[in-house]
Design a protein around this motif. Sequence first.
Motif, PDB file in Angstrom:
ATOM      1  N   PHE A  33       5.437   2.694   5.294  1.00  0.00           N
ATOM      2  CA  PHE A  33       6.621   1.976   5.243  1.00  0.00           C
ATOM      3  C   PHE A  33       7.344   1.695   6.401  1.00  0.00           C
ATOM      4  CE2 PHE A  33       7.675   4.021   0.880  1.00  0.00           C
ATOM      5  CZ  PHE A  33       7.019   2.664   0.322  1.00  0.00           C
ATOM      6  N   GLU A  34       7.141   2.663   7.280  1.00  0.00           N
ATOM      7  CA  GLU A  34       7.638   2.650   8.800  1.00  0.00           C
ATOM      8  C   GLU A  34       6.797   1.423   9.625  1.00  0.00           C
ATOM      9  OE1 GLU A  34       7.254   6.854  10.276  1.00  0.00           O
ATOM     10  OE2 GLU A  34       9.186   7.025   9.216  1.00  0.00           O
ATOM     11  N   ALA A  35       5.380   1.447   9.297  1.00  0.00           N
ATOM     12  CA  ALA A  35       4.810   0.476   9.934  1.00  0.00           C
ATOM     13  C   ALA A  35       5.100  -0.908   9.503  1.00  0.00           C
ATOM     14  CB  ALA A  35       3.129   0.635   9.725  1.00  0.00           C
ATOM     15  N   ALA A  36       5.294  -0.938   8.238  1.00  0.00           N
ATOM     16  CA  ALA A  36       5.622  -2.458   7.930  1.00  0.00           C
ATOM     17  C   ALA A  36       7.067  -2.932   8.430  1.00  0.00           C
ATOM     18  CB  ALA A  36       5.723  -2.402   6.242  1.00  0.00           C
ATOM     19  N   TYR A  91      11.942  -3.807   4.779  1.00  0.00           N
ATOM     20  CA  TYR A  91      11.122  -2.664   4.216  1.00  0.00           C
ATOM     21  C   TYR A  91      11.566  -1.476   4.578  1.00  0.00           C
ATOM     22  CZ  TYR A  91       7.729  -6.414   3.889  1.00  0.00           C
ATOM     23  OH  TYR A  91       6.867  -7.665   3.608  1.00  0.00           O
ATOM     24  N   ASP A  92      12.289  -1.210   5.772  1.00  0.00           N
ATOM     25  CA  ASP A  92      12.872   0.222   5.725  1.00  0.00           C
ATOM     26  C   ASP A  92      13.909   0.627   4.862  1.00  0.00           C
ATOM     27  OD1 ASP A  92      14.741  -1.877   6.536  1.00  0.00           O
ATOM     28  OD2 ASP A  92      15.424  -0.910   8.355  1.00  0.00           O
ATOM     29  N   ALA A  93      14.239  -0.253   3.875  1.00  0.00           N
ATOM     30  CA  ALA A  93      15.282  -0.012   2.885  1.00  0.00           C
ATOM     31  C   ALA A  93      14.344   1.271   1.902  1.00  0.00           C
ATOM     32  CB  ALA A  93      15.713  -1.070   2.170  1.00  0.00           C
ATOM     33  N   GLU A  94      13.349   1.001   1.869  1.00  0.00           N
ATOM     34  CA  GLU A  94      12.465   1.941   1.090  1.00  0.00           C
ATOM     35  C   GLU A  94      12.465   3.383   1.397  1.00  0.00           C
ATOM     36  OE1 GLU A  94      10.359   2.699  -2.491  1.00  0.00           O
ATOM     37  OE2 GLU A  94      11.265   0.761  -1.778  1.00  0.00           O
ATOM     38  N   ASP A 108       1.502  10.525  -2.582  1.00  0.00           N
ATOM     39  CA  ASP A 108       1.308  10.508  -1.062  1.00  0.00           C
ATOM     40  C   ASP A 108       2.366  10.366  -0.663  1.00  0.00           C
ATOM     41  OD1 ASP A 108       0.195  10.535   1.365  1.00  0.00           O
ATOM     42  OD2 ASP A 108      -1.456   8.959   0.783  1.00  0.00           O
ATOM     43  N   PHE A 109       3.528  11.105  -0.307  1.00  0.00           N
ATOM     44  CA  PHE A 109       4.736  10.764   0.420  1.00  0.00           C
ATOM     45  C   PHE A 109       4.557  10.609   1.726  1.00  0.00           C
ATOM     46  CE2 PHE A 109       6.074  13.052  -3.609  1.00  0.00           C
ATOM     47  CZ  PHE A 109       6.435  11.753  -4.300  1.00  0.00           C
ATOM     48  N   ASP A 110       3.763  11.388   2.399  1.00  0.00           N
ATOM     49  CA  ASP A 110       3.446  11.343   3.893  1.00  0.00           C
ATOM     50  C   ASP A 110       2.704   9.942   4.126  1.00  0.00           C
ATOM     51  OD1 ASP A 110       4.591  13.715   4.160  1.00  0.00           O
ATOM     52  OD2 ASP A 110       2.724  14.588   4.489  1.00  0.00           O
ATOM     53  N   ARG A 130       0.847  -1.052   0.157  1.00  0.00           N
ATOM     54  CA  ARG A 130      -0.114   0.069   0.005  1.00  0.00           C
ATOM     55  C   ARG A 130       0.634   1.081  -0.009  1.00  0.00           C
ATOM     56  NH1 ARG A 130      -3.897   0.954   4.981  1.00  0.00           N
ATOM     57  NH2 ARG A 130      -2.215   1.351   6.125  1.00  0.00           N
ATOM     58  N   GLY A 131       2.062   1.174   0.750  1.00  0.00           N
ATOM     59  CA  GLY A 131       3.138   2.537   0.741  1.00  0.00           C
ATOM     60  C   GLY A 131       3.556   2.506  -0.752  1.00  0.00           C
TER      61      GLY A 131
END
Length: 85
Positions: free
Chosen positions: A64-67, A76-79, A56-58, A47-48
């Motif tokens: 991404f942070e939640a994943a 996922y944090d690499a994104e 919708d960058f915010d 979804r991110g």
Amino acid sequence: VQTASNAMLLVKQGSDASAARRYDEAVAKFDEALRLTPTFARAIYLRGLAKKEKQDFDGSKVDFEAAAALDPSAGYDAELSTIYE
């Protein structure tokens, strides 16, 4: 098991919509999947990505942070480093 299967089907549909550049539809499918399984990190991440494509960058950053928090080993944090490129 049925709920997980339904969520996985919705994620597949969302991924297909993203691949076809139908990002609004993709986000809606991922939202549906997350209503069934709120901690489905892959659905949140995908979804991110769709939100990022919609600019919708915010929203994408939140996803991404939640994943990454739900599944730290998935990378996922690499994104996060590419959100504002």
